[in-house]
Design a protein around this motif. Structure first.
Motif, short mmCIF file in Angstrom:
data_model
loop_
_atom_site.label_atom_id
_atom_site.label_comp_id
_atom_site.label_asym_id
_atom_site.label_seq_id
_atom_site.Cartn_x
_atom_site.Cartn_y
_atom_site.Cartn_z
N SER A 230 -0.24 15.13 13.61
CA SER A 230 -0.47 15.29 15.54
C SER A 230 1.55 15.76 15.03
CB SER A 230 -0.26 14.26 15.18
OG SER A 230 -1.65 13.22 15.42
N ILE A 231 1.73 15.83 15.87
CA ILE A 231 3.11 16.01 16.96
C ILE A 231 3.45 14.35 17.05
CG2 ILE A 231 4.63 17.02 18.77
CD1 ILE A 231 3.82 19.65 18.56
N SER A 235 7.74 16.45 13.78
CA SER A 235 8.63 17.02 14.74
C SER A 235 7.47 18.99 15.59
CB SER A 235 10.03 17.51 14.90
OG SER A 235 10.59 18.58 14.07
N GLN A 236 8.29 18.73 16.76
CA GLN A 236 7.26 19.93 17.01
C GLN A 236 7.43 21.47 15.93
OE1 GLN A 236 7.08 21.51 21.19
NE2 GLN A 236 6.17 23.12 20.62
N MET A 237 8.80 21.12 15.79
CA MET A 237 9.17 22.49 15.17
C MET A 237 8.68 22.12 13.76
SD MET A 237 11.33 25.39 14.80
CE MET A 237 11.82 25.58 16.00
N LYS A 239 6.77 21.08 12.87
CA LYS A 239 4.62 21.34 12.83
C LYS A 239 4.62 23.13 12.99
CE LYS A 239 0.15 20.77 14.23
NZ LYS A 239 -0.97 20.42 13.29
N ILE A 240 5.42 23.80 13.18
CA ILE A 240 5.23 24.83 13.19
C ILE A 240 5.71 25.13 11.46
CG2 ILE A 240 5.98 27.00 13.72
CD1 ILE A 240 6.53 25.73 16.24
N THR A 243 2.68 24.51 9.19
CA THR A 243 1.97 24.86 9.35
C THR A 243 2.14 26.64 8.79
OG1 THR A 243 1.18 24.26 11.34
CG2 THR A 243 -0.11 26.49 11.08
#
Length: 480
Positions: A230-231, A235-237, A239-240, A243
């Motif tokens: 989960s974000i 962090s969102q970055m 997570k990218i 992935t």
């Protein structure tokens, strides 16, 4: 004796006993001893080659992708691997699939089908991949040795104990072992080596699977989410990047195309053609491997959810039974000690043959010193071989100490090796072998497949590099 010398020897032997080439009961159409491999032996070779240390990062990879994308991506890679391996199997013989000239190695097939620049490019990529894998194996082995030490520490002092262990001495130990083993002539030809490797890889993979199932039962159900970590946890970055790195980890777990031609060269002569047998063997082995990977990866994720460790057996999601973890990690070390040598032999041979051609008069390069051994035996010591192989082991060990990041290195190796060696060269060779017309539907589809896999490779490599950069911000080389 080189390949051509061996072939001539077998051909002459067949003629001396009055058997025409191609009609011999002892020799195949190329003059070599008759091959006896079947679809089942080939499947076993592939499964043994594929299932290795890459399985340990699959729970983490699925953890980044989630319950929907994780298994879907694994199925996607299994399909691409099967399809491109089928294309590659058609390139074992040049020309007629039953009577054409045999190509004994991946590089032989590339030379037979592609031009000079692509041959050199393939050689460079292949040898760079070997260097990378040697570094990856050094990191993985040292992490497992550290895990044995920490596991015993946790058992004695409790799960909350810090139990900090410096990995550098263990990397040095592994490097010293490789220096010693690299001096053994034809180490990769020892008959029991592949049996030990198969037993070890199935031992630690099965222990990881079993512990994952036990943890799921203990938890009372599956953990994890449909979309992965989960974000907020990351962090969102991040997570990218994670992935994308997960793609590389999964790709590494399926990297075996480079030895497919060698396995195909063990299959008995037609009918049916070696290509048909190999396609069936590839289907069986990729199916078995994917089922096993799904179980290991999914059970690891189900056991730990977002907290799935980067290495299932060393990340200490599991603490007990400590002796079982020790067995698994010792099995990893034993497997990787042998795998390092087997994997590096082509690079060793390439450099040594190049040196012999370049300095044929040099005693340092070409001369052997006979060293007496117990039992009236002698060992032929070559100074160049000793220096070069020792230097190689030292360099890979030092780089491993500088970048001891298992997950990031595995992801980068998987990304860099996947497109060129698993997809691009097999596709290009198949187009030449089958005379696929430019801009025909099949040609366009093959090129689109190659481009799509190139995009995946670039993206996953970027994710792994970002992971290395992130880790380097907090890591102090040679201090842990």
């Amino acid at each position: 004796m080189g390949e051509n010398g061996a072939a001539n020897y077998y051909q002459n032997a067949a003629m001396e006993i009055g058997l025409p080439q191609g009609a011999s009961k002892c020799f195949d159409d190329d003059g070599r001893l008759k091959r006896t491999g079947t679809v089942w032996t080939s499947s076993a070779h592939i499964i043994t080659a594929v299932i290795g240390s890459g399985v340990l990062s699959l729970a983490w990879a699925i953890g980044q992708l989630g319950w929907v994308a994780g298994p879907a991506v694994m199925l996607l890679f299994s399909f691409v691997t099967y399809y491109t391996s089928s294309l590659l199997s058609d390139c074992y013989r040049s020309g007629d699939p039953s009577t054409g000239k045999r190509n004994y190695t991946y590089m032989d097939a590339v030379r037979a089908n592609l031009d000079g620049f692509k041959v050199k490019l393939c050689g460079c990529l292949q040898y760079l991949n070997i260097v990378g894998v040697a570094i990856g194996y050094t990191i993985a082995a040292s992490i497992s040795m550290v895990a044995v030490k920490r596991s015993n520490c946790f058992h004695e002092n409790g799960d909350d104990s810090p139990c900090e262990v410096n990995s550098n001495p263990y990397m040095i130990m592994f490097g010293v072992a490789q220096i010693i083993f690299s001096q053994i002539p034809d180490f990769d030809q020892i008959w029991w080596l592949s049996i030990v490797a198969a037993v070890m890889s199935f031992t630690y993979s099965s222990i990881g699977l079993g512990l994952g199932i036990a943890q799921v039962i203990k938890n009372g159900g599956f953990r994890g989410s449909l979309t992965g970590i989960s974000i907020g946890v990351v962090s969102q970055m991040d997570k990218i990047w994670r992935t994308l790195q997960a793609f590389g980890d999964i790709a590494f777990a399926y990297s075996y195309s480079i030895i497919l031609i060698e396995i195909q060269d063990t299959i008995k002569a037609p009918p049916p053609s070696e290509a048909k047998v190999m396609k069936r063997a590839t289907l069986i082995s990729v199916t078995v491997t994917t089922v096993f990977y799904m179980l290991c990866g999914c059970m690891g994720y189900a056991a730990f959810g977002d907290l799935a460790p980067g290495n299932l057996l060393t990340g200490f999601g599991f603490y007990n039974p400590y002796w079982l973890l020790d067995i698994a990690n010792v099995a990893i070390v034993v497997h990787l000690v042998g795998a390092y040598q087997v994997y590096c032999q082509p690079l060793f041979a390439f450099v040594e043959k190049w040196a012999e051609r370049t300095w044929p008069e040099s005693r340092f390069v070409c001369g052997d010193i006979e060293v007496a051994l117990p039992g009236e035996r002698t060992y032929k010591l070559n100074l160049f071989r000793m220096t070069w192989r020792t230097g190689f082991a030292v360099v890979t060990t030092v780089v491993s100490m500088l970048l001891p990041f298992f997950n990031d290195v595995v992801g980068l190796l998987g990304a860099v090796g996947f497109w060129p060696l698993t997809v691009y060269f097999p596709v290009e060779m198949y187009i030449v072998q089958k005379n696929v017309e430019r801009w025909s539907t099949r040609w366009v589809c093959l090129q689109l497949l190659s481009l799509a896999c190139l995009a995946i490779t670039i993206a996953s490599a970027a994710g792994s590099i970002a992971g290395v950069v992130s880790d380097l911000k907090v890591y102090r080389p040679f201090q842990g």
